[in-house]
Design an enzyme around this catalytic site. Structure first.
Site, PDB file in Angstrom:
ATOM      1  N   PRO A 161       0.931  -1.495   0.171  1.00 28.35           N
ATOM      2  CA  PRO A 161       0.053   0.113   0.104  1.00 28.35           C
ATOM      3  C   PRO A 161       0.875   1.616  -0.014  1.00 28.35           C
ATOM      4  O   PRO A 161       1.891   1.498   0.446  1.00 28.35           O
ATOM      5  CB  PRO A 161      -0.739   0.190   1.596  1.00 28.35           C
ATOM      6  N   GLU A 162       0.693   2.132  -0.635  1.00 35.50           N
ATOM      7  CA  GLU A 162       1.132   3.144  -1.357  1.00 35.50           C
ATOM      8  C   GLU A 162      -0.240   4.873  -0.588  1.00 35.50           C
ATOM      9  O   GLU A 162      -1.080   4.253  -0.026  1.00 35.50           O
ATOM     10  CB  GLU A 162       1.928   3.484  -2.237  1.00 35.50           C
ATOM     11  N   ARG A 180       1.897 -11.366   5.310  1.00 38.53           N
ATOM     12  CA  ARG A 180       3.750 -11.402   5.450  1.00 38.53           C
ATOM     13  C   ARG A 180       3.678 -11.204   6.949  1.00 38.53           C
ATOM     14  O   ARG A 180       5.005 -11.232   7.187  1.00 38.53           O
ATOM     15  CB  ARG A 180       4.473 -10.222   4.323  1.00 38.53           C
TER      16      ARG A 180
END
Ligand code: ZN
Length: 295
Positions: free
Chosen positions: A2-3, A113
């Site tokens: 996500p940015e 993750r």
């Protein structure tokens, strides 16, 4: 990963759900989320807090409480948040935390993750913590080309690497760096400090435009990113160069190429974005002002 556009889209959906609500019950199942602090202690600290606002700085979500404290959430690689009526979320082996709100709904955090972080900060510590890690907000109306120019000046790193550094500009990651550089017609390997003021202006515009388009499409879902209501972003079908090696550049038709910059896959148009050598020889030509002054 996500940015800025993805985190902003999450923020926009979470804010109306969270503001004014009390965190009735908090369960944090994964110690990695809060380490080095004990997850049970962090959960107890959060219980009873009432949400005043949901903000964002760079890629940080900032849940501000009426007490003045804040919960900083960083989604890192694969973190996402879901909101649903209590008991309606499916069983999920990747669910790491659940917050029960006082209206009987749940906000669940999932992370495959497990690089995401939850950090509770005291009021006085929030600005210092964030400002040490995150530079100017690129969509802030006070953010001008000269601010970007100042951050790039004298840097020998490739401009793409400089953009990925969160202290240069907040919230840009691999996708929007490539999209911004394509919009600005700047090669990702150009030395950051070598850009002309015209190129800095183009990059400033490119960064903002790329991020605005990303926000308008509610971000891009490549694998894990979801909005709190479970839906996907729509930006992934509209990339200009990112992930499009061998496909035509939407501007000139030349095939998009892929290289590695700063260890990251990097896509660009070899025609619209001339390589460092060619670009620096053209920018070393006398500028308009010096030509005029010699007349
Ligand atoms: Zn092109």
């Amino acid at each position: 990963m996500p940015e800025l556009p993805e985190v902003e889209s999450v923020r926009a959906q979470l804010a109306p759900v969270l503001v004014g609500r009390r965190l009735a019950q908090v369960e944090i199942a994964d110690p990695r989320l809060t380490r080095p602090l004990d997850p049970t202690e962090v959960a107890r600290e959060l219980e009873g807090e009432v949400v005043e606002a949901v903000d964002r700085r760079g890629k940080y979500l900032i849940v501000r409480f009426e007490s003045g404290r804040a919960l900083l959430i960083h989604l890192r690689m694969t973190g996402s948040l879901r909101h649903a009526r209590a008991g309606t979320l499916p069983d999920d082996p990747h669910q790491r935390a659940v917050v029960r709100l006082d209206d009987g709904s749940d906000v669940a955090y999932r992370d495959v993750r497990r690089f995401g972080t939850w950090l509770v900060l005291e009021p006085a510590d929030v600005p210092a913590y964030v400002d040490a890690r995150v530079g100017d907000e690129p969509l802030d109306h006070n953010f001008r080309p000269r601010d970007l120019g100042r951050r790039l000046a004298n840097r020998r790193a490739p401009v793409k690497a400089a953009l990925l550094d969160q202290r240069t500009v907040a919230g840009i990651g691999n996708i929007y760096a490539d999209e911004a550089l394509w919009r600005a017609r700047v090669h990702p390997l150009r030395r950051a400090g070598d850009l002309t003021s015209e190129e800095v202006r183009a990059l400033h515009r490119g960064v903002r435009r790329a991020l605005e388009v990303g926000i308008a499409r509610q971000g891009s879902t490549l694998t894990d990113y979801r909005l709190p209501d479970g839906s996907s972003g729509r930006m992934q079908t509209e990339f200009k160069v990112y992930g499009r090696a061998g496909e035509p550049c939407p501007r000139c038709g030349t095939l998009v190429e892929k290289i590695r910059v700063a260890g990251r896959g990097t896509w660009y148009c070899p025609r619209c974005q001339p390589p460092p050598q060619a670009a620096s020889s053209s920018s070393s030509r006398p500028s308009r002002s010096s030509r005029q002054s010699s007349v």
